[in-house]
Design a protein around this motif. Sequence first.
Motif, mmCIF file in Angstrom:
data_model
loop_
_atom_site.group_PDB
_atom_site.id
_atom_site.type_symbol
_atom_site.label_atom_id
_atom_site.label_comp_id
_atom_site.label_asym_id
_atom_site.label_seq_id
_atom_site.Cartn_x
_atom_site.Cartn_y
_atom_site.Cartn_z
ATOM 1 N N LEU A 150 0.845 -1.208 0.000
ATOM 2 C CA LEU A 150 0.000 0.000 0.000
ATOM 3 C C LEU A 150 0.879 1.257 0.000
ATOM 4 O O LEU A 150 0.424 2.351 0.253
ATOM 5 C CB LEU A 150 -0.954 -0.017 1.202
ATOM 6 C CG LEU A 150 -1.900 -1.224 1.234
ATOM 7 C CD1 LEU A 150 -2.755 -1.212 2.492
ATOM 8 C CD2 LEU A 150 -2.797 -1.264 -0.005
ATOM 9 N N SER A 151 2.140 1.035 -0.265
ATOM 10 C CA SER A 151 3.130 2.094 -0.434
ATOM 11 C C SER A 151 3.357 2.961 0.794
ATOM 12 O O SER A 151 3.251 4.190 0.750
ATOM 13 C CB SER A 151 2.792 2.972 -1.640
ATOM 14 O OG SER A 151 4.006 3.405 -2.200
ATOM 15 N N SER A 152 3.699 2.304 1.873
ATOM 16 C CA SER A 152 4.106 3.049 3.067
ATOM 17 C C SER A 152 5.364 3.850 2.757
ATOM 18 O O SER A 152 5.579 4.926 3.324
ATOM 19 C CB SER A 152 4.349 2.099 4.240
ATOM 20 O OG SER A 152 5.478 1.278 3.999
ATOM 21 N N SER A 153 6.195 3.342 1.835
ATOM 22 C CA SER A 153 7.457 4.041 1.546
ATOM 23 C C SER A 153 7.188 5.376 0.842
ATOM 24 O O SER A 153 7.759 6.402 1.229
ATOM 25 C CB SER A 153 8.393 3.161 0.720
ATOM 26 O OG SER A 153 7.799 2.789 -0.499
ATOM 27 N N ALA A 154 6.297 5.380 -0.149
ATOM 28 C CA ALA A 154 5.989 6.648 -0.829
ATOM 29 C C ALA A 154 5.273 7.603 0.121
ATOM 30 O O ALA A 154 5.523 8.811 0.102
ATOM 31 C CB ALA A 154 5.139 6.394 -2.063
ATOM 32 N N ALA A 184 14.623 9.587 -4.403
ATOM 33 C CA ALA A 184 15.062 9.140 -3.067
ATOM 34 C C ALA A 184 14.914 7.629 -2.963
ATOM 35 O O ALA A 184 15.783 6.933 -2.434
ATOM 36 C CB ALA A 184 14.237 9.833 -1.984
ATOM 37 N N GLU A 185 13.799 7.123 -3.474
ATOM 38 C CA GLU A 185 13.562 5.673 -3.410
ATOM 39 C C GLU A 185 14.569 4.923 -4.306
ATOM 40 O O GLU A 185 15.075 3.874 -3.935
ATOM 41 C CB GLU A 185 12.110 5.360 -3.802
ATOM 42 C CG GLU A 185 11.779 3.904 -3.675
ATOM 43 C CD GLU A 185 10.510 3.596 -2.872
ATOM 44 O OE1 GLU A 185 9.853 4.516 -2.356
ATOM 45 O OE2 GLU A 185 10.200 2.405 -2.754
ATOM 46 N N HIS A 186 14.875 5.491 -5.458
ATOM 47 C CA HIS A 186 15.869 4.864 -6.354
ATOM 48 C C HIS A 186 17.250 4.858 -5.716
ATOM 49 O O HIS A 186 17.885 3.823 -5.595
ATOM 50 C CB HIS A 186 15.981 5.647 -7.670
ATOM 51 C CG HIS A 186 14.859 5.384 -8.623
ATOM 52 N ND1 HIS A 186 14.928 5.709 -9.946
ATOM 53 C CD2 HIS A 186 13.641 4.838 -8.448
ATOM 54 C CE1 HIS A 186 13.795 5.370 -10.553
ATOM 55 N NE2 HIS A 186 12.999 4.849 -9.655
#
Length: 412
Positions: A150-154, A184-186
């Motif tokens: 559910l994209s906690s990272s985004a 940032a994620e990359h």
Amino acid sequence: MSNKKDSDGTSADTRFEELERRTIEKFKNAFGRDPIFVVTAPGRVNLIGEHTDYNDGFVFPMAIDRNVIIAADWVRHEDHVPSDSARIYSSAKRQPALVKIQGDVLPAPKVDWSEYVQGVIVGYLKETPSVQAPPFVAMIHSSVPLGAALSSSAALEVAVATLIEALTKTSLDPVRKALICQKAEHDFAKMPCGIMDQFISAMGKKDCLMLLDCKSYETKLIPFTSDDLSILIVNSRVKHQLSGSEYPERRASCFDSANILGVPSLRFLSAEQLEAGKEKLTETQYRRCRHVVGEIQRTVEAAEAIQNGEFERLGRLMYESHDSLRDDYEVSCVELDILVDICREIGVAGGVYGSRMTGGGFGGCTVSLIQSDKKDSIMETIERKYQEKTGISPEMFVTRPAEGARILQQEE
Ligand code: ADP
Ligand code: MG
């Protein structure tokens, strides 16, 4: 409308207020004072269009009413934070993060949760070098389950970006903001994701799905207002750790195939061209392409179906998407297949239009389009049958499209 009662009897608004209240309370416990800044960013679910974003295709996500909230204040002497840093706690993590807010910072070799925060701050330092954030302290509290697709990272990245905007009294163009978070994620979290998650978390709109063209970054908001319909999210509660390289491998396979077939990306490959070029690809490459080409088409059709009120058609597209992800793209797993099959058994007569795995795959959640008035019996059946077949009790909630990132409280 988002004030509808959920299965646990609480409305989305009440739940959000409670999360905000608890974040502020946690900030007070950690730092002994009230926060000045409070910001939020939501998780997301993708209704259809899976593994299409890095192929320049379409995706069809919505923000959900599960959020990251950050409460913050300027550093005070008694906080003992170096003048070039920020100290950030997360209720989900034992160790606080100490991140640099000045100078050149390179990604650490090991991905720790602080890298998501550091990566966004580095992106802002580069994008707006004239604007410097003074040292700050912050508390993060979240209702987006970690690692459940559910994209906690985004949500975390976009919430940090929103906090930087509040602290520096600047506001970036939301597309640039989402791109900083993706980078940032990359670079810092070492996950070569597409742009969907950060876009929808930054730009989601209440009661709307977002048809996003990942090539042009054009977005089209599609109203989702009928009270008769709901989105059911079911967390399989499994996360299969395979080699960890499945996502980059799928991505690389798509890029290779596009190269072989002479198109800039799979977005520009038609089903006919794929058939004509089949001999040039391995069998696996061919099936991966068939998923992407079909899925891009299904996503565009899904937006059309919802606009026409053709919910059974939308449901069929969701099932087709799941089958393609299972058989051609090979990113599903037994538990996700069981959840989708339970929904097929319930069928339209029982209130389910369609269901599919959502997110990268190998575990996490399914998303289903259901009739609101049948949600209790649907959830009861899923709970019982999933338990019977797997021994796992699934986590479930009904949501409607929610609002994207925003500042809730800031300095006068
Ligand atoms: P997903 O985005 O699908 O939830 P990911 O593996 O991409 O799963 O991101 C999960 C990671 O993001 C966590 O392991 C953690 O490092 C970071 N993260 C997300 N939410 C939080 C949070 N509230 N506090 C600290 N770290 C978080
Ligand atoms: Mg993620």
